[in-house]
Design a protein around this motif. Structure first.
Motif, short mmCIF file in Angstrom:
data_model
loop_
_atom_site.label_atom_id
_atom_site.label_comp_id
_atom_site.label_asym_id
_atom_site.label_seq_id
_atom_site.Cartn_x
_atom_site.Cartn_y
_atom_site.Cartn_z
N LYS A 2 0.52 -1.11 -0.02
CA LYS A 2 -0.09 -0.39 0.04
C LYS A 2 1.42 1.37 0.00
O LYS A 2 1.28 1.60 0.86
N CYS A 26 -1.00 6.73 -1.28
CA CYS A 26 -2.59 5.88 -2.54
C CYS A 26 -3.97 6.62 -1.75
O CYS A 26 -3.73 5.86 -0.23
N GLY A 47 -5.84 -0.41 -7.19
CA GLY A 47 -5.53 -1.39 -7.57
C GLY A 47 -4.46 -2.09 -8.43
O GLY A 47 -3.74 -0.95 -9.02
N THR A 48 -3.40 -2.73 -8.18
CA THR A 48 -2.71 -3.24 -9.58
C THR A 48 -3.23 -4.82 -10.50
O THR A 48 -2.92 -5.53 -9.60
N ASN A 84 2.17 -3.05 -12.99
CA ASN A 84 2.77 -2.47 -11.66
C ASN A 84 4.02 -3.20 -11.94
O ASN A 84 4.34 -4.50 -12.27
S1 SF4 Z 1 0.09 0.61 -6.56
FE1 SF4 Z 1 -1.32 2.00 -7.09
S2 SF4 Z 1 -3.92 1.62 -6.17
FE2 SF4 Z 1 -1.91 -0.19 -5.12
S3 SF4 Z 1 -1.65 1.57 -3.54
FE3 SF4 Z 1 0.28 1.65 -5.14
S4 SF4 Z 1 -0.78 3.89 -5.99
FE4 SF4 Z 1 -2.26 2.68 -4.71
#
Ligand code: SF4
Length: 386
Positions: free
Chosen positions: A15, A19, A64-65, A98
């Motif tokens: 997290k 975010c 999300g991812t 990601n």
């Molecule tokens: S990867 Fe994106 S959605 Fe997930 S916690 Fe980080 S900013 Fe938030």
């Protein structure tokens, strides 16, 4: 009916401290199945009264991812969607991915499913800053995912970058942009960090003058440098925070900026269908319970696209629609096309002032924000609307 569709997949590897999205870590993957079941139920419930399949121009998996999932987990979702929607190779199907969550096989699997565009959450190429962001990936992993995406050959892909980060200076930002450009990306999205009060960063940086944060003037310089550099590398700024080679504009996001309608499914998802804006709960348990099979059996089927009354957050009447068009179209480089109804909604005195101040150009019956207006666009647009 709409021709774009958004699906929210909320799980993440870590997290990030800045975010504010509805996103969670679920290391044991205990909630994945229950979530996908609810999501499919939601699609079934909302769409089961369609008298024919709806043709889609775009689908966007955001989070999300979404790339945390295996392609096999997404396959049933595609099957459910294909019961109610028509989509094919011509449909832009984007997945947010990601670094550190994919390998070659996963990417090949996504491509086999029909995903033809990836939005890569790289954010920075600075080793130092990636640590502060606690993204759960390294710069090396970011470079690896880009190389893989290029090698596998997706139709398009985008790099997401953030500026205005704690401890960031213009020199570091210039290096990140140079590194990004070395991969010849067809599309770049880049937004300034927004510090939301409910996040860990919101607690640390309660004071916007915190010594670790770049000064507002530095953030403006970062944007100016970004815009100038990307445009001189054939990446056209087609929206305030988005640049692309010709033909690689994000069609899904263009749907939002053109104020068109779109379906949305999943936790916290917001949609806009039949002049109604609707919102799903951000509360995981509430969402799951709502779209458990038993719950949805009890709903009547009177409308084409099924909505519970308490989900509708706004009816977009003609007046509201015109306001939204002004607000959203002006974000685009192509600007806002004028007509008599739009002109009635615009404060002509303010418009004249903005034109005199060189913040707005009026050409070919369109209003277009100039480069000088980009960093204060919201202020200008709000003042412009009557
Ligand atoms: S990867 Fe994106 S959605 Fe997930 S916690 Fe980080 S900013 Fe938030």
């Amino acid at each position: 009916m709409a021709s774009s569709l958004y699906i929210h997949l909320p799980f993440c590897k870590t997290k990030c401290p800045y975010c504010d999205f509805a996103s969670f870590i679920d290391k044991k993957q205990e909630r994945y199945k229950i979530y996908f079941d609810a999501l499919e139920n939601e699609i079934e419930f909302r769409c089961r009264s369609f008298d024919q399949k709806q043709k889609l121009k775009t689908i966007f998996f955001g989070g999300g991812t979404p790339s945390i999932h295996d392609p096999s987990e997404l396959e049933p979702l595609f099957k459910t969607l294909s019961k109610y929607f028509d989509f094919d190779d011509a449909t832009e199907i984007t997945l947010e991915a990601n670094p550190g969550t994919v390998d070659r096989n996963k990417l090949l699997g996504f491509k086999d499913l029909g995903i033809n565009r990836l939005s890569l959450g790289v954010q920075t190429f600075s080793e130092e800053l990636i640590g502060y962001l606690a993204r759960g990936h390294s710069v090396q992993e970011a470079c690896e995912i880009i190389e893989l995406v290029k090698e596998i050959g997706f139709k398009s892909w985008s790099l997401d970058l953030i500026y205005g980060l704690p401890h960031q200076n213009l020199d570091q930002w210039q290096k990140t942009i140079a590194e990004a450009l070395s991969f010849n990306p067809p599309h770049i999205s880049s937004y300034a960090l927004s510090i939301e009060p409910t996040t860990p960063f919101g607690q640390i940086y309660k004071n916007s003058m915190h010594q670790d944060l770049p000064h507002e003037e530095s953030v403006i310089q970062m944007y100016i440098y970004l815009n100038k550099t990307l445009e001189s590398n054939s990446l056209n700024r087609y929206e305030i925070s988005n640049w692309s080679l010709q033909g690689h504009e994000a069609s899904h996001n263009l749907c939002y900026w053109h104020a068109e309608e779109y379906y949305a499914f999943g936790l916290s998802a917001h949609g806009y269908v039949n002049k109604k804006r609707y919102a799903n709960s951000r509360d995981f348990q509430a969402y799951i319970e709502k779209f458990s099979e038993r719950a949805i059996e009890t709903i009547n089927k009177s409308n084409e696209f099924q909505l519970f009354d308490d989900e509708v957050i706004e009816i977009v009447d003609d007046d509201k629609y015109l306001e939204e068009r002004i607000f959203l179209n002006l974000r685009l480089k192509e600007g806002l096309e004028l007509n008599s109804k739009i002109e009635e909604k615009i404060n002509s005195h303010k418009l004249e002032n903005f034109i005199n101040q060189c913040f707005i150009e009026k050409t070919n019956n369109r209003l277009i924000l100039t480069n000088d207006a980009l960093m204060i666009s919201n202020k200008i647009i709000f003042e412009l609307i009557k």
